[in-house]
Design a protein around this motif. Structure first.
Motif, PDB file in Angstrom:
ATOM      1  N   SER A   7      32.605  58.085   5.344  1.00 30.41           N
ATOM      2  CA  SER A   7      32.052  57.969   3.989  1.00 30.41           C
ATOM      3  C   SER A   7      33.012  57.196   3.096  1.00 30.41           C
ATOM      4  O   SER A   7      32.606  56.573   2.133  1.00 30.41           O
ATOM      5  N   SER A   8      34.303  57.236   3.444  1.00 32.07           N
ATOM      6  CA  SER A   8      35.299  56.452   2.694  1.00 32.07           C
ATOM      7  C   SER A   8      36.563  56.388   3.539  1.00 32.07           C
ATOM      8  O   SER A   8      36.677  57.064   4.561  1.00 32.07           O
ATOM      9  N   PHE A   9      37.515  55.576   3.101  1.00 30.90           N
ATOM     10  CA  PHE A   9      38.777  55.478   3.831  1.00 30.90           C
ATOM     11  C   PHE A   9      39.505  56.817   3.879  1.00 30.90           C
ATOM     12  O   PHE A   9      40.362  57.025   4.732  1.00 30.90           O
ATOM     13  N   ALA A  10      39.163  57.721   2.959  1.00 33.19           N
ATOM     14  CA  ALA A  10      39.791  59.047   2.972  1.00 33.19           C
ATOM     15  C   ALA A  10      39.564  59.729   4.317  1.00 33.19           C
ATOM     16  O   ALA A  10      40.388  60.526   4.770  1.00 33.19           O
ATOM     17  N   ASP A  11      38.439  59.409   4.989  1.00 33.18           N
ATOM     18  CA  ASP A  11      38.148  60.012   6.296  1.00 33.18           C
ATOM     19  C   ASP A  11      39.149  59.567   7.356  1.00 33.18           C
ATOM     20  O   ASP A  11      39.299  60.227   8.386  1.00 33.18           O
ATOM     21  N   LEU A  12      39.787  58.421   7.149  1.00 32.07           N
ATOM     22  CA  LEU A  12      40.760  57.927   8.127  1.00 32.07           C
ATOM     23  C   LEU A  12      42.153  58.469   7.848  1.00 32.07           C
ATOM     24  O   LEU A  12      42.987  58.544   8.745  1.00 32.07           O
ATOM     25  N   ASP A  13      42.404  58.821   6.600  1.00 28.33           N
ATOM     26  CA  ASP A  13      43.733  59.286   6.213  1.00 28.33           C
ATOM     27  C   ASP A  13      43.978  60.650   6.850  1.00 28.33           C
ATOM     28  O   ASP A  13      43.227  61.591   6.622  1.00 28.33           O
ATOM     29  N   GLY A  14      45.014  60.733   7.690  1.00 29.15           N
ATOM     30  CA  GLY A  14      45.300  61.993   8.370  1.00 29.15           C
ATOM     31  C   GLY A  14      44.652  62.099   9.738  1.00 29.15           C
ATOM     32  O   GLY A  14      44.813  63.106  10.428  1.00 29.15           O
ATOM     33  N   LEU A  15      43.913  61.055  10.151  1.00 33.80           N
ATOM     34  CA  LEU A  15      43.252  61.066  11.455  1.00 33.80           C
ATOM     35  C   LEU A  15      44.290  61.171  12.567  1.00 33.80           C
ATOM     36  O   LEU A  15      45.306  60.482  12.545  1.00 33.80           O
ATOM     37  N   GLU A  16      44.030  62.044  13.539  1.00 33.66           N
ATOM     38  CA  GLU A  16      44.922  62.175  14.694  1.00 33.66           C
ATOM     39  C   GLU A  16      44.203  61.663  15.922  1.00 33.66           C
ATOM     40  O   GLU A  16      43.063  62.043  16.193  1.00 33.66           O
ATOM     41  N   PHE A  17      44.862  60.795  16.657  1.00 36.34           N
ATOM     42  CA  PHE A  17      44.232  60.186  17.827  1.00 36.34           C
ATOM     43  C   PHE A  17      45.306  59.744  18.804  1.00 36.34           C
ATOM     44  O   PHE A  17      46.505  59.838  18.519  1.00 36.34           O
ATOM     45  N   VAL A  18      44.867  59.278  19.972  1.00 32.90           N
ATOM     46  CA  VAL A  18      45.809  58.774  20.973  1.00 32.90           C
ATOM     47  C   VAL A  18      45.901  57.258  20.816  1.00 32.90           C
ATOM     48  O   VAL A  18      44.903  56.552  20.937  1.00 32.90           O
ATOM     49  N   ALA A  19      47.103  56.790  20.528  1.00 33.22           N
ATOM     50  CA  ALA A  19      47.324  55.360  20.319  1.00 33.22           C
ATOM     51  C   ALA A  19      47.971  54.750  21.550  1.00 33.22           C
ATOM     52  O   ALA A  19      48.767  55.395  22.240  1.00 33.22           O
ATOM     53  N   LYS A  20      47.618  53.492  21.796  1.00 30.11           N
ATOM     54  CA  LYS A  20      48.353  52.702  22.778  1.00 30.11           C
ATOM     55  C   LYS A  20      49.328  51.862  21.968  1.00 30.11           C
ATOM     56  O   LYS A  20      48.928  51.056  21.129  1.00 30.11           O
ATOM     57  N   ILE A  21      50.603  52.081  22.197  1.00 23.90           N
ATOM     58  CA  ILE A  21      51.625  51.450  21.367  1.00 23.90           C
ATOM     59  C   ILE A  21      51.968  50.079  21.922  1.00 23.90           C
ATOM     60  O   ILE A  21      52.157  49.910  23.123  1.00 23.90           O
ATOM     61  N   ASP A  22      51.993  49.111  21.035  1.00 30.80           N
ATOM     62  CA  ASP A  22      52.234  47.736  21.422  1.00 30.80           C
ATOM     63  C   ASP A  22      53.540  47.281  20.777  1.00 30.80           C
ATOM     64  O   ASP A  22      54.102  47.974  19.928  1.00 30.80           O
ATOM     65  N   VAL A  23      54.005  46.124  21.195  1.00 28.78           N
ATOM     66  CA  VAL A  23      55.198  45.538  20.589  1.00 28.78           C
ATOM     67  C   VAL A  23      54.818  44.175  20.036  1.00 28.78           C
ATOM     68  O   VAL A  23      54.249  43.342  20.746  1.00 28.78           O
ATOM     69  N   GLY A  24      55.083  43.988  18.759  1.00 26.85           N
ATOM     70  CA  GLY A  24      54.833  42.699  18.122  1.00 26.85           C
ATOM     71  C   GLY A  24      56.115  42.228  17.461  1.00 26.85           C
ATOM     72  O   GLY A  24      57.199  42.741  17.758  1.00 26.85           O
ATOM     73  N   THR A  25      55.990  41.275  16.565  1.00 19.60           N
ATOM     74  CA  THR A  25      57.173  40.805  15.844  1.00 19.60           C
ATOM     75  C   THR A  25      56.930  40.908  14.344  1.00 19.60           C
ATOM     76  O   THR A  25      55.799  40.746  13.880  1.00 19.60           O
ATOM     77  N   ASP A  26      57.994  41.195  13.631  1.00 24.20           N
ATOM     78  CA  ASP A  26      57.877  41.273  12.181  1.00 24.20           C
ATOM     79  C   ASP A  26      58.093  39.885  11.568  1.00 24.20           C
ATOM     80  O   ASP A  26      58.237  38.898  12.292  1.00 24.20           O
ATOM     81  N   THR A  27      58.127  39.825  10.259  1.00 26.67           N
ATOM     82  CA  THR A  27      58.222  38.517   9.583  1.00 26.67           C
ATOM     83  C   THR A  27      59.533  37.802   9.900  1.00 26.67           C
ATOM     84  O   THR A  27      59.631  36.591   9.782  1.00 26.67           O
ATOM     85  N   ASN A  28      60.554  38.545  10.327  1.00 26.68           N
ATOM     86  CA  ASN A  28      61.831  37.917  10.683  1.00 26.68           C
ATOM     87  C   ASN A  28      61.889  37.532  12.159  1.00 26.68           C
ATOM     88  O   ASN A  28      62.920  37.051  12.632  1.00 26.68           O
ATOM     89  N   GLY A  29      60.794  37.802  12.894  1.00 28.29           N
ATOM     90  CA  GLY A  29      60.805  37.496  14.320  1.00 28.29           C
ATOM     91  C   GLY A  29      61.431  38.587  15.160  1.00 28.29           C
ATOM     92  O   GLY A  29      61.621  38.420  16.362  1.00 28.29           O
ATOM     93  N   ASP A  30      61.761  39.714  14.543  1.00 23.34           N
ATOM     94  CA  ASP A  30      62.320  40.828  15.309  1.00 23.34           C
ATOM     95  C   ASP A  30      61.196  41.666  15.894  1.00 23.34           C
ATOM     96  O   ASP A  30      60.106  41.750  15.327  1.00 23.34           O
ATOM     97  N   GLU A  31      61.494  42.313  17.020  1.00 23.18           N
ATOM     98  CA  GLU A  31      60.477  43.160  17.646  1.00 23.18           C
ATOM     99  C   GLU A  31      60.190  44.367  16.773  1.00 23.18           C
ATOM    100  O   GLU A  31      61.094  44.931  16.150  1.00 23.18           O
ATOM    101  N   LYS A  32      58.910  44.742  16.756  1.00 23.44           N
ATOM    102  CA  LYS A  32      58.547  45.989  16.089  1.00 23.44           C
ATOM    103  C   LYS A  32      57.344  46.574  16.794  1.00 23.44           C
ATOM    104  O   LYS A  32      56.546  45.847  17.387  1.00 23.44           O
ATOM    105  N   ASN A  33      57.237  47.893  16.734  1.00 26.28           N
ATOM    106  CA  ASN A  33      56.075  48.531  17.336  1.00 26.28           C
ATOM    107  C   ASN A  33      54.864  48.368  16.445  1.00 26.28           C
ATOM    108  O   ASN A  33      54.968  48.282  15.228  1.00 26.28           O
ATOM    109  N   GLU A  34      53.697  48.314  17.081  1.00 27.80           N
ATOM    110  CA  GLU A  34      52.431  48.216  16.373  1.00 27.80           C
ATOM    111  C   GLU A  34      51.409  49.090  17.083  1.00 27.80           C
ATOM    112  O   GLU A  34      51.551  49.373  18.271  1.00 27.80           O
ATOM    113  N   VAL A  35      50.402  49.490  16.341  1.00 33.56           N
ATOM    114  CA  VAL A  35      49.258  50.164  16.950  1.00 33.56           C
ATOM    115  C   VAL A  35      48.095  49.201  16.840  1.00 33.56           C
ATOM    116  O   VAL A  35      47.658  48.877  15.743  1.00 33.56           O
TER     117      VAL A  35
END
Length: 195
Positions: free
Chosen positions: A121-149
């Protein structure tokens, strides 16, 4: 034993990175950006508008259990990009996956109940959502590795139940109606019709 003070060859690279492909139960917290567009259904101040005109949810995913418990992963969930639909489609796909995962629904399930569970009904429904994530690795604005979902794991995955645990039940459980005990065959007692 660590290396000598002047030799950094054996210094570890960023050990804060959770290995790519790790599955973990996470809780999403949306960091409010204060941008609303009621015509799009974006209300409650959850969305953020970036300097380029893109709109996104600023997601903070906290790992709840396992070896990386309490670690936080920051990922933007795309809602709109002036460059075209790709980013918003990726965001929609991620949200669909998160809802499937949180609510214990197979992505292939097209039943009315499943379709209803994929609506918010709104984004409030997503806030606090618990789920199983597959964790990925990307890069931040400096080109350093960072985790992402970038993806959620749904009940179709063989490890889903073990990771999600007891919380992987769909919505509020319906009250069970138990048949009176007398009609249940007792172990070791032959029912009357079999005597």
């Amino acid at each position: 034993m660590s290396g000598s003070w002047n030799d950094f060859n054996d210094a570890k690279q960023n050990t804060n990175i959770i290995p790519k492909g790790t599955l973990a139960k996470v809780r999403l917290t949306i960091r409010p950006g204060g941008f609303d567009d009621p015509a799009q259904g974006w209300t409650g101040g959850y969305a953020t508008r970036g300097t380029t005109g893109s709109v996104y949810l600023s997601g903070e995913f906290t790992v709840l259990e396992g070896p990386y418990a309490r670690r936080k992963i920051f990922t933007l969930i795309g809602l709109y990009s002036p460059k075209g639909p790709d980013w918003a489609n990726m965001g929609r796909s991620l949200i669909r996956g998160m809802l499937n995962s949180a609510r214990g629904i197979s992505d292939k399930d097209l039943s009315a109940q499943a379709q209803s569970a994929r609506r918010i009904s709104s984004f409030a429904d997503l806030d606090g959502l618990e789920f199983v994530a597959k964790i990925d690795v990307g890069t931040d604005t400096n080109g350093d590795e960072k985790n992402e979902v970038r993806a959620a794991v749904t009940p179709d995955h063989k490890e889903y139940a073990a990771i999600m645990g007891a919380a992987g039940t769909v919505a509020p459980p319906q009250p069970q109606t138990f048949a009176p005990q007398s009609s249940m065959p007792q172990p070791g007692v032959r029912p009357s019709w079999a005597q």
